[in-house]
Design a protein around this motif. Structure first.
Motif, PDB file in Angstrom:
ATOM      1  N   VAL A  52      39.291  14.024  69.470  1.00  0.00           N
ATOM      2  CA  VAL A  52      39.571  13.607  70.842  1.00  0.00           C
ATOM      3  C   VAL A  52      40.960  12.993  70.875  1.00  0.00           C
ATOM      4  O   VAL A  52      41.253  12.066  70.119  1.00  0.00           O
ATOM      5  N   HIS A  53      41.795  13.518  71.758  1.00  0.00           N
ATOM      6  CA  HIS A  53      43.171  13.024  71.879  1.00  0.00           C
ATOM      7  C   HIS A  53      43.415  12.537  73.299  1.00  0.00           C
ATOM      8  O   HIS A  53      43.026  13.186  74.254  1.00  0.00           O
ATOM      9  N   SER A  54      44.039  11.376  73.412  1.00  0.00           N
ATOM     10  CA  SER A  54      44.483  10.866  74.714  1.00  0.00           C
ATOM     11  C   SER A  54      45.946  10.490  74.579  1.00  0.00           C
ATOM     12  O   SER A  54      46.536  10.611  73.498  1.00  0.00           O
ATOM     13  N   LEU A  55      46.532  10.006  75.634  1.00  0.00           N
ATOM     14  CA  LEU A  55      47.943   9.607  75.580  1.00  0.00           C
ATOM     15  C   LEU A  55      48.159   8.437  74.629  1.00  0.00           C
ATOM     16  O   LEU A  55      49.199   8.319  74.004  1.00  0.00           O
ATOM     17  N   ASP A  56      47.159   7.552  74.523  1.00  0.00           N
ATOM     18  CA  ASP A  56      47.304   6.348  73.721  1.00  0.00           C
ATOM     19  C   ASP A  56      46.687   6.414  72.332  1.00  0.00           C
ATOM     20  O   ASP A  56      47.038   5.630  71.462  1.00  0.00           O
ATOM     21  N   ASP A  57      45.746   7.333  72.124  1.00  0.00           N
ATOM     22  CA  ASP A  57      44.958   7.285  70.893  1.00  0.00           C
ATOM     23  C   ASP A  57      44.421   8.664  70.546  1.00  0.00           C
ATOM     24  O   ASP A  57      44.393   9.564  71.382  1.00  0.00           O
TER      25      ASP A  57
END
Length: 117
Positions: A52-57
């Motif tokens: 799982v990739h997000s902008l922050d983590d």
């Protein structure tokens, strides 16, 4: 003369063999036959790795989903089993256990539990 014949004939044979290879591929099944086959499955298991990739983590984890007719058991864990979560249930009730909880929470459906949390 023989070389000219070979140069002319070789590409023709190659094209003919490629076209005949395409004709031996079986026709795909109709789109309506696959959903029926999937609906017929009542016992199955999925295991895999999640990312799982997000902008922050970004995080990785592992998933195991066992389905036995109406009963399901979905287990998601981080590396080395850290921060594991489990959703167990059937068509009558569902139990959700998230990281840090001492006991699972119960509701009438998985949808109700997931909506709440």
């Amino acid at each position: 003369m023989t070389l000219r014949l070979f140069v002319w004939l070789a590409p023709q044979v190659l094209i003919a063999s490629l076209l005949s290879a395409c004709s031996s591929i079986p026709a795909p099944k109709s789109p309506t036959s696959q959903p029926r086959a999937i609906e017929a499955l009542s016992h199955w298991q999925v295991r895999g790795k999640l990312s799982v990739h997000s902008l922050d983590d970004s995080n990785t984890g592992y998933l195991t989903w066992q389905q036995d007719a109406q009963n399901y058991d979905i287990y998601i864990a981080g590396p080395l089993g850290a921060r594991s979560s489990r959703l167990i249930g059937n068509n009558l009730e569902a139990n959700l256990l998230l990281p840090g909880w001492k006991a699972p929470e119960t509701a009438r459906s998985a949808e109700a539990l997931l909506k709440k949390h």
